[in-house]
Design a protein around this motif. Structure first.
Motif, short mmCIF file in Angstrom:
data_model
loop_
_atom_site.label_atom_id
_atom_site.label_comp_id
_atom_site.label_asym_id
_atom_site.label_seq_id
_atom_site.Cartn_x
_atom_site.Cartn_y
_atom_site.Cartn_z
N SER A 146 27.20 44.74 36.31
CA SER A 146 27.86 46.21 36.07
C SER A 146 28.52 46.84 37.25
N ILE A 147 27.87 46.84 38.31
CA ILE A 147 28.51 47.03 39.56
C ILE A 147 29.71 46.32 40.16
N GLY A 148 29.64 44.85 39.71
CA GLY A 148 30.60 44.19 40.17
C GLY A 148 31.91 44.42 39.36
N LEU A 149 31.59 44.58 37.97
CA LEU A 149 32.63 45.08 37.01
C LEU A 149 33.22 46.40 37.44
N GLY A 150 32.57 47.34 37.73
CA GLY A 150 33.01 48.41 38.33
C GLY A 150 33.88 48.57 39.65
N ILE A 151 33.42 47.78 40.46
CA ILE A 151 34.20 47.62 41.67
C ILE A 151 35.38 46.90 41.68
N SER A 152 35.51 46.01 40.59
CA SER A 152 37.03 45.56 40.43
C SER A 152 38.09 46.47 39.95
N PHE A 153 37.52 47.51 39.43
CA PHE A 153 38.34 48.74 38.80
C PHE A 153 38.65 49.51 39.99
N VAL A 154 37.45 50.16 40.39
CA VAL A 154 37.47 51.15 41.82
C VAL A 154 38.34 50.73 42.82
N LYS A 155 38.25 49.53 43.30
CA LYS A 155 38.78 48.75 44.19
C LYS A 155 40.56 49.17 44.26
N LYS A 156 40.89 48.99 43.06
CA LYS A 156 42.35 49.00 42.80
C LYS A 156 42.92 50.59 42.75
N ARG A 157 41.92 51.24 42.69
CA ARG A 157 42.12 52.94 42.70
C ARG A 157 41.63 53.74 43.85
N LYS A 158 42.19 53.51 45.02
CA LYS A 158 41.85 54.13 46.17
C LYS A 158 41.30 55.61 46.01
N LYS A 159 41.71 56.42 45.39
CA LYS A 159 41.54 57.76 45.29
C LYS A 159 40.12 58.07 44.78
N PHE A 160 39.55 56.97 43.98
CA PHE A 160 38.40 57.22 43.15
C PHE A 160 37.33 56.30 43.92
N PHE A 161 37.79 55.30 44.99
CA PHE A 161 36.76 54.34 45.39
C PHE A 161 35.44 54.85 45.61
N VAL A 162 35.47 56.05 46.62
CA VAL A 162 34.11 56.46 47.05
C VAL A 162 33.25 57.06 46.12
N ASN A 163 34.08 57.97 45.09
CA ASN A 163 33.56 58.59 43.94
C ASN A 163 33.01 57.49 42.95
N GLY A 164 33.82 56.47 42.79
CA GLY A 164 33.51 55.52 41.49
C GLY A 164 32.39 54.79 42.12
N THR A 165 32.32 54.43 43.30
CA THR A 165 31.26 53.61 43.93
C THR A 165 30.00 54.02 43.90
#
Length: 223
Positions: A146-165
């Motif tokens: 699930s973390i891997g799946l989520g990172i594939s999304f937040v990596k492409k959205r830099k504004k949300f990367f830290v919060n998303g991670t």
């Protein structure tokens, strides 16, 4: 080094050597899966030492408290780091991140189950093995997938990367803590249910991404 710690390292080395040698032969996705299983096993060995220190320092030896409040945090942080590294520096391909994530969790569960087995050899039985196999095995795999799946999304959205991670990390910690709370309760055999239910979407998502990748490759070849 006490007898139990020595046994843990023996189990790790027995797993490490043939797995490491297999990486010289394997290629492509097989190498990715086996390599990250090995990373997961190594993470488990490392965090078992940390947890041993924290059990007495924070939880005063209270295993129930430790299993529901401390170990989910330490273990999920440790499992997340290799996936985060892969997503940032190697590839943000969704299918590969899910595969790598599940493999880290699987490797972690393999060594953890062996450690728990050696600590409870007189009390283990077939139902125990089923709970640990389907329960802990899938729980660790699903949380990191699930973390891997989520990172594939937040990596492409830099504004949300830290919060998303951080959100992904908190999600996996909560999931892990709920599972631990179930398996140390009087209803421990129901511990299988949560990982099995959450495993089903992983299967379908992985199949979907695999089909999408094959379709894209066919389109590229045709053009």
């Amino acid at each position: 080094m006490d007898e139990m710690t020595n046994m843990t390292y023996v189990l790790y080395i027995c797993h490490l050597v043939p797995t490491l040698l297999s990486l010289l032969i394997l290629r492509g996705r097989s190498r990715l899966v086996i390599g990250y299983i090995l990373i997961g096993t190594s993470v488990c060995l490392f965090i078992s030492e940390i947890n041993g220190i924290l059990l007495n320092a924070i939880a005063s030896g209270d295993m129930k408290y430790f299993a529901t409040t401390v170990s989910p945090v330490t273990e999920e942080i440790a499992k997340m780091l290799p996936i985060l590294f892969y997503g940032i520096y190697i590839s943000d391909d969704r299918e590969k991140l899910v595969m790598a994530g599940f493999s880290v969790g699987l490797g972690f569960a393999i060594l953890e189950n062996m450690i728990v087995f050696t600590q409870n050899m007189q009390a283990v039985n077939i139902p125990w093995a089923l709970v640990r196999g389907f329960g802990a095995g899938l729980m660790h795999g699903v949380s990191t997938a699930s973390i891997g799946l989520g990172i594939s999304f937040v990596k492409k959205r830099k504004k949300f990367f830290v919060n998303g991670t951080l959100a992904l990390l908190f999600m996996s910690i909560t999931y892990h803590a709920i599972y631990n709370a179930i398996v140390i309760s009087d209803y421990k055999y129901f511990g299988i249910i949560l990982p099995l239910i959450s495993y089903v979407p992983v299967i379908f998502l992985n199949r979907k991404y695999s089909e999408e990748r094959k379709a894209a490759e066919s389109e590229a070849a045709a053009s």
